[in-house]
Design a protein around this motif. Sequence first.
Motif, PDB file in Angstrom:
ATOM      1  N   LYS A   1       0.814  -1.213   0.000  1.00 56.69           N
ATOM      2  CA  LYS A   1       0.000   0.000   0.000  1.00 56.69           C
ATOM      3  C   LYS A   1       0.852   1.270   0.000  1.00 56.69           C
ATOM      4  O   LYS A   1       0.644   2.179  -0.801  1.00 56.69           O
ATOM      5  CB  LYS A   1      -0.950  -0.010   1.218  1.00 56.69           C
ATOM      6  N   THR A   2       1.829   1.325   0.919  1.00 54.00           N
ATOM      7  CA  THR A   2       2.681   2.515   0.994  1.00 54.00           C
ATOM      8  C   THR A   2       3.568   2.615  -0.252  1.00 54.00           C
ATOM      9  O   THR A   2       3.790   3.712  -0.782  1.00 54.00           O
ATOM     10  CB  THR A   2       3.537   2.490   2.277  1.00 54.00           C
ATOM     11  N   THR A   3       4.039   1.472  -0.744  1.00 50.38           N
ATOM     12  CA  THR A   3       4.836   1.482  -1.975  1.00 50.38           C
ATOM     13  C   THR A   3       4.010   2.066  -3.124  1.00 50.38           C
ATOM     14  O   THR A   3       4.519   2.862  -3.922  1.00 50.38           O
ATOM     15  CB  THR A   3       5.289   0.050  -2.328  1.00 50.38           C
TER      16      THR A   3
ATOM     17  N   PHE B   1       2.010  11.007   5.415  1.00 43.92           N
ATOM     18  CA  PHE B   1       2.876   9.848   5.594  1.00 43.92           C
ATOM     19  C   PHE B   1       2.413   8.966   6.752  1.00 43.92           C
ATOM     20  O   PHE B   1       1.780   9.440   7.687  1.00 43.92           O
ATOM     21  CB  PHE B   1       4.325  10.306   5.823  1.00 43.92           C
ATOM     22  N   GLN B   2       2.750   7.685   6.632  1.00 44.79           N
ATOM     23  CA  GLN B   2       2.372   6.706   7.664  1.00 44.79           C
ATOM     24  C   GLN B   2       2.967   7.109   9.015  1.00 44.79           C
ATOM     25  O   GLN B   2       2.321   6.959  10.037  1.00 44.79           O
ATOM     26  CB  GLN B   2       2.866   5.323   7.218  1.00 44.79           C
ATOM     27  N   ASN B   3       4.199   7.628   9.003  1.00 45.24           N
ATOM     28  CA  ASN B   3       4.807   8.148  10.225  1.00 45.24           C
ATOM     29  C   ASN B   3       4.724   9.668  10.189  1.00 45.24           C
ATOM     30  O   ASN B   3       5.021  10.279   9.169  1.00 45.24           O
ATOM     31  CB  ASN B   3       6.264   7.704  10.329  1.00 45.24           C
TER      32      ASN B   3
ATOM     33  N   LEU C   1      -3.999   9.599   1.901  1.00 50.03           N
ATOM     34  CA  LEU C   1      -3.789   9.558   3.350  1.00 50.03           C
ATOM     35  C   LEU C   1      -3.289   8.173   3.752  1.00 50.03           C
ATOM     36  O   LEU C   1      -4.009   7.188   3.606  1.00 50.03           O
ATOM     37  CB  LEU C   1      -5.111   9.855   4.076  1.00 50.03           C
ATOM     38  N   ASP C   2      -2.053   8.097   4.245  1.00 51.45           N
ATOM     39  CA  ASP C   2      -1.485   6.802   4.629  1.00 51.45           C
ATOM     40  C   ASP C   2      -1.686   6.582   6.130  1.00 51.45           C
ATOM     41  O   ASP C   2      -0.953   7.119   6.948  1.00 51.45           O
ATOM     42  CB  ASP C   2       0.004   6.732   4.264  1.00 51.45           C
ATOM     43  N   GLU C   3      -2.691   5.808   6.474  1.00 49.90           N
ATOM     44  CA  GLU C   3      -3.031   5.452   7.852  1.00 49.90           C
ATOM     45  C   GLU C   3      -3.248   6.674   8.762  1.00 49.90           C
ATOM     46  O   GLU C   3      -2.568   6.833   9.775  1.00 49.90           O
ATOM     47  CB  GLU C   3      -1.967   4.510   8.434  1.00 49.90           C
TER      48      GLU C   3
HETATM   49 MG   LIG Z   1       2.273   1.086   4.774  1.00 57.46          MG
END
Ligand SMILES: [Mg+2]
Length: 264
Positions: free
Chosen positions: A42-44, A84-86, A175-177
Amino acid sequence: MTILDVEDLAKGFGGIRAIQGLSFSLRAGAIHSIIGPNGAGKTTLFNLITGLYAPDQGRIAFLGETVTGLPPHHLAAMGLQRTFQNLQIFETMTAVENVMVGRHLHILRGLLPSLFRLPSIVRSDRDARERARRLLEFVGLGAYVETPAGAMPYGALKRLEIARALAAEPKLLLLDEPAAGCNAAETQEIDTLIQRVAAAGVTVVLVEHDMSLVMGVSDHILVLDHGQKLAEGPVDEIRANPAVIEAYLGTRAAEAGAVPAPVG
Ligand SMILES: [Mg+2]
Ligand SMILES: Nc1ncnc2c1ncn2[C@@H]1O[C@H](COP(=O)(O)OP(=O)(O)OP(=O)(O)O)[C@@H](O)[C@H]1O
């Protein structure tokens, strides 16, 4: 009308095939979710869409234009933003300053006037601050405008990131998480915010593991497994899809205690 078209996309890291032969299109004006187990890609996929990674193969079109291989800043200028996820927040800067960073594209338009601090730039800086303040109100953070980000609660920081992405006036927001690590009340605030963003005309793509959030807000869901499309469709169809339940929803539901453990 589609806003994003992905065709036969592939990306590997050494021996890992993170995305393989992936094709899909996203309709403009809708809320889309991309779900799948950890490591599904997903993030990729977000990194490929936003130009952070170049694909090994395939084509990406944004607003009908082929954008494969274009750098992130070019895509941002076209109306593509992500979180970003983080968390990527500047802790010593205030909330309003963090949002203003997202406006840099618009503020730094002319370098020459800024070197000489021409009145137009002073005005533009004041306008940017006022716009950032209004965005903070839009995401429900009106009480934190002058608060250093480091002193804000975690759930508020997740919304601050969204405000910063909105400052660049995107047409498509990834939107990543956004609800990762959030409690139930904070997740509800994210839910409401996603719907407000979509109502303002921004197409939203959500990557999220919180299935009640995903099922509640999405118009359309794409399910990834091992970098490939496992299924896509409207919420009810995905919820009832046996392959999806087996690969993903079943495990998640079981973790949440919703599915009784097998007897014996
Ligand atoms: Mg991810
Ligand atoms: N920069 C990288 N270098 C090497 N391998 C990577 C890199 N980025 C991702 N991977 C690998 O690619 C696969 C897909 O990872 P990705 O982060 O896209 O998954 P994800 O679906 O976002 O997972 P999660 O739900 O845990 O965030 C994983 O096997 C991961 O280890």
